[in-house]
Design an enzyme around this catalytic site. Structure first.
Site, PDB file in Angstrom:
ATOM      1  N   PRO A 115       0.882  -1.230   0.041  1.00  0.00           N
ATOM      2  CA  PRO A 115       0.053   0.009  -0.071  1.00  0.00           C
ATOM      3  C   PRO A 115       1.099   1.301  -0.027  1.00  0.00           C
ATOM      4  O   PRO A 115       1.962   1.256   0.588  1.00  0.00           O
ATOM      5  CB  PRO A 115      -0.997  -0.148   1.323  1.00  0.00           C
ATOM      6  CG  PRO A 115      -0.040  -1.003   2.096  1.00  0.00           C
ATOM      7  CD  PRO A 115       0.678  -2.084   1.421  1.00  0.00           C
ATOM      8  N   GLY A 138       4.369   3.546   5.002  1.00  0.00           N
ATOM      9  CA  GLY A 138       5.494   3.426   5.923  1.00  0.00           C
ATOM     10  C   GLY A 138       6.343   2.092   5.444  1.00  0.00           C
ATOM     11  O   GLY A 138       7.067   1.624   6.209  1.00  0.00           O
ATOM     12  N   GLY A 168       7.413   1.344   2.657  1.00  0.00           N
ATOM     13  CA  GLY A 168       8.419   1.455   1.287  1.00  0.00           C
ATOM     14  C   GLY A 168       7.856   1.336   0.176  1.00  0.00           C
ATOM     15  O   GLY A 168       8.653   0.702  -0.678  1.00  0.00           O
ATOM     16  N   SER A 169       6.715   1.543  -0.178  1.00  0.00           N
ATOM     17  CA  SER A 169       6.253   1.427  -1.515  1.00  0.00           C
ATOM     18  C   SER A 169       7.060   2.169  -2.619  1.00  0.00           C
ATOM     19  O   SER A 169       7.234   1.497  -3.643  1.00  0.00           O
ATOM     20  CB  SER A 169       4.660   1.832  -1.761  1.00  0.00           C
ATOM     21  OG  SER A 169       4.550   2.979  -1.391  1.00  0.00           O
ATOM     22  N   SER A 170       7.532   3.315  -2.407  1.00  0.00           N
ATOM     23  CA  SER A 170       8.282   3.783  -3.242  1.00  0.00           C
ATOM     24  C   SER A 170       9.475   3.307  -3.701  1.00  0.00           C
ATOM     25  O   SER A 170      10.102   3.117  -4.546  1.00  0.00           O
ATOM     26  CB  SER A 170       8.484   5.406  -2.931  1.00  0.00           C
ATOM     27  OG  SER A 170       8.893   5.458  -1.612  1.00  0.00           O
ATOM     28  N   ALA A 171      10.250   2.824  -2.464  1.00  0.00           N
ATOM     29  CA  ALA A 171      11.479   2.287  -2.618  1.00  0.00           C
ATOM     30  C   ALA A 171      11.443   1.032  -3.432  1.00  0.00           C
ATOM     31  O   ALA A 171      12.122   0.601  -4.154  1.00  0.00           O
ATOM     32  CB  ALA A 171      12.172   1.876  -1.239  1.00  0.00           C
ATOM     33  N   ASP A 176      15.608   2.662   3.113  1.00  0.00           N
ATOM     34  CA  ASP A 176      14.557   2.034   2.526  1.00  0.00           C
ATOM     35  C   ASP A 176      15.120   1.278   1.341  1.00  0.00           C
ATOM     36  O   ASP A 176      14.973   0.045   1.030  1.00  0.00           O
ATOM     37  CB  ASP A 176      13.413   2.878   2.004  1.00  0.00           C
ATOM     38  CG  ASP A 176      12.607   3.328   3.407  1.00  0.00           C
ATOM     39  OD1 ASP A 176      13.014   3.181   4.429  1.00  0.00           O
ATOM     40  OD2 ASP A 176      11.474   3.841   2.993  1.00  0.00           O
TER      41      ASP A 176
HETATM   42  O1  PMV Z   1       7.971   6.600   6.629  1.00  0.00           O
HETATM   43  P1  PMV Z   1       9.119   6.217   6.042  1.00  0.00           P
HETATM   44  O2  PMV Z   1       9.097   4.851   5.750  1.00  0.00           O
HETATM   45  O3  PMV Z   1       9.638   7.058   4.769  1.00  0.00           O
HETATM   46  O4  PMV Z   1      10.376   6.314   6.765  1.00  0.00           O
HETATM   47  C1  PMV Z   1      11.033   7.457   7.135  1.00  0.00           C
HETATM   48  C2  PMV Z   1      12.065   7.349   8.147  1.00  0.00           C
HETATM   49  C3  PMV Z   1      12.796   8.517   8.788  1.00  0.00           C
HETATM   50  O5  PMV Z   1      13.676   8.190   9.704  1.00  0.00           O
HETATM   51  C4  PMV Z   1      11.762   9.309   9.569  1.00  0.00           C
HETATM   52  C5  PMV Z   1      13.327   9.543   7.744  1.00  0.00           C
HETATM   53  C6  PMV Z   1      14.479   8.986   6.868  1.00  0.00           C
HETATM   54  O6  PMV Z   1      14.778   9.441   5.539  1.00  0.00           O
HETATM   55  O7  PMV Z   1      15.268   8.081   7.409  1.00  0.00           O
END
Ligand code: PMV
Length: 308
Positions: free
Chosen positions: A80, A84, A86-89, A130
């Site tokens: 999804p 959080g 990592g869909s974009s990664a 990610d």
């Molecule tokens: O929400 P996500 O999966 O993009 O994770 C961000 C993680 C942070 O530490 C808040 C930012 C980063 O770039 O590491």
């Protein structure tokens, strides 16, 4: 035609603190994004002309890496978006690995570095957590110093990240997506304000770093009680940093009854929580009772996979 896929990820320890040089631990999970790329008449994604607005990561991957004929790209993702996970990664690593295969330049390090570039160009800023985790699979430790099991170094604007392979035992995880799309840039900016003005916030960040280092040992020892305990402590500190949300709190409270540990994962403010448990079905139900969407997942030992 080339088929490529890449997993999603969750951050187990150290989000936000990693922005200030503390270590972080992320693991790849068994939800994948697949792309199929073939040469064609026009550049298309899922049968439609490629557009900056809708296909930002794919478009930027092509702009960075492809000088050849038009490509027709099909995508399928079980991850999804803005959750959080990592869909974009995941879409970036799948696309980049396919393109590097077509360029005869495929290596794990190249995929990780080029995928980081694409995320950086697309998002304006990013840490390589990610993209490197999704590239490598299993677990990754990110730190500002070189340690054992070093994989590669990534440098941007004078900041250096050292990426390491981490031995991860089999973990039964459940992710609870709040349904509220997380805004990473906004949450990072919020924590930065707190960090600048408040020495207590700086202590909290350092403490998260210590917890992450203890987690490396607990993971090595397959000590689930301690891993869970450290997750709970990490979560309390993230809450102090102001990145929680009533819906995340409700899911965490419900899931805690059946878990070794539960925490916010990723930037917070929305997005997801992650629970470590032996009772995945019960945790999934508890998350759904709190209004979340549950994903029962395991560690993916495989990062990207390319089939030529
Ligand atoms: O929400 P996500 O999966 O993009 O994770 C961000 C993680 C942070 O530490 C808040 C930012 C980063 O770039 O590491």
């Amino acid at each position: 035609m080339v088929l490529a896929s890449a997993p999603a990820k969750v951050i187990l320890f150290g989000e936000h603190a990693v922005v200030y040089g503390e270590p972080a631990i992320a693991v790849a999970i068994n939800l994948r994004t697949t792309v199929a790329i073939a040469k064609g008449k026009n550049f298309t994604v899922n049968g439609r002309p490629i557009e900056d607005k809708f296909h930002r990561y794919i478009k930027n991957s092509i702009d960075l890496l492809w000088r050849g004929d038009p490509l027709e790209i099909m995508t399928y993702s079980a991850v999804p978006s803005s959750s959080g996970m990592g869909s974009s990664a995941s879409i970036t690593v799948a696309t980049v690995s396919a393109l590097l295969h077509l360029n005869n330049a495929l290596s794990e390090e190249n995929v990780a570095k080029k995928s980081f570039e694409v995320e950086y160009i697309t998002q304006g800023s990013a840490s390589p957590t990610d993209t490197s985790t999704v590239t490598h699979g299993s677990g990754v430790l990110v730190s500002r110093k070189m340690n054992e099991n070093f994989l590669w170094k990534i440098e941007k604007n004078g900041v250096k990240w050292y990426l390491h392979h981490l031995n991860i035992p089999s973990l039964k995880l459940v992710i609870g997506f709040s349904g509220i799309k997380g805004n990473t840039a906004m949450m990072v900016a919020k924590v930065r304000r707190f960090y600048r003005w408040n020495s207590f916030a700086r202590d909290v960040i350092k403490e998260i770093g210590k917890i992450t280092l203890s987690a490396v040992d607990a993971l090595n020892n397959e000590d689930y009680e301690t891993i869970g305990d450290l997750m709970n402590r990490n979560n309390r500190l993230l809450t102090i940093l102001g990145v929680s949300h009533p819906k995340l709190r409700a899911m965490i409270q419900n899931a805690s009854k059946y878990s070794y540990g539960v925490k916010i994962t990723g930037a917070g403010g929305g997005g997801s929580i992650v629970a470590l448990t032996d009772e995945q079905e019960e945790v999934a139900k508890a998350i759904e009772d709190a209004g979340g969407v549950a994903y029962i997942v395991e560690i993916s030992r495989k990062g990207f996979i390319v089939e030529g």
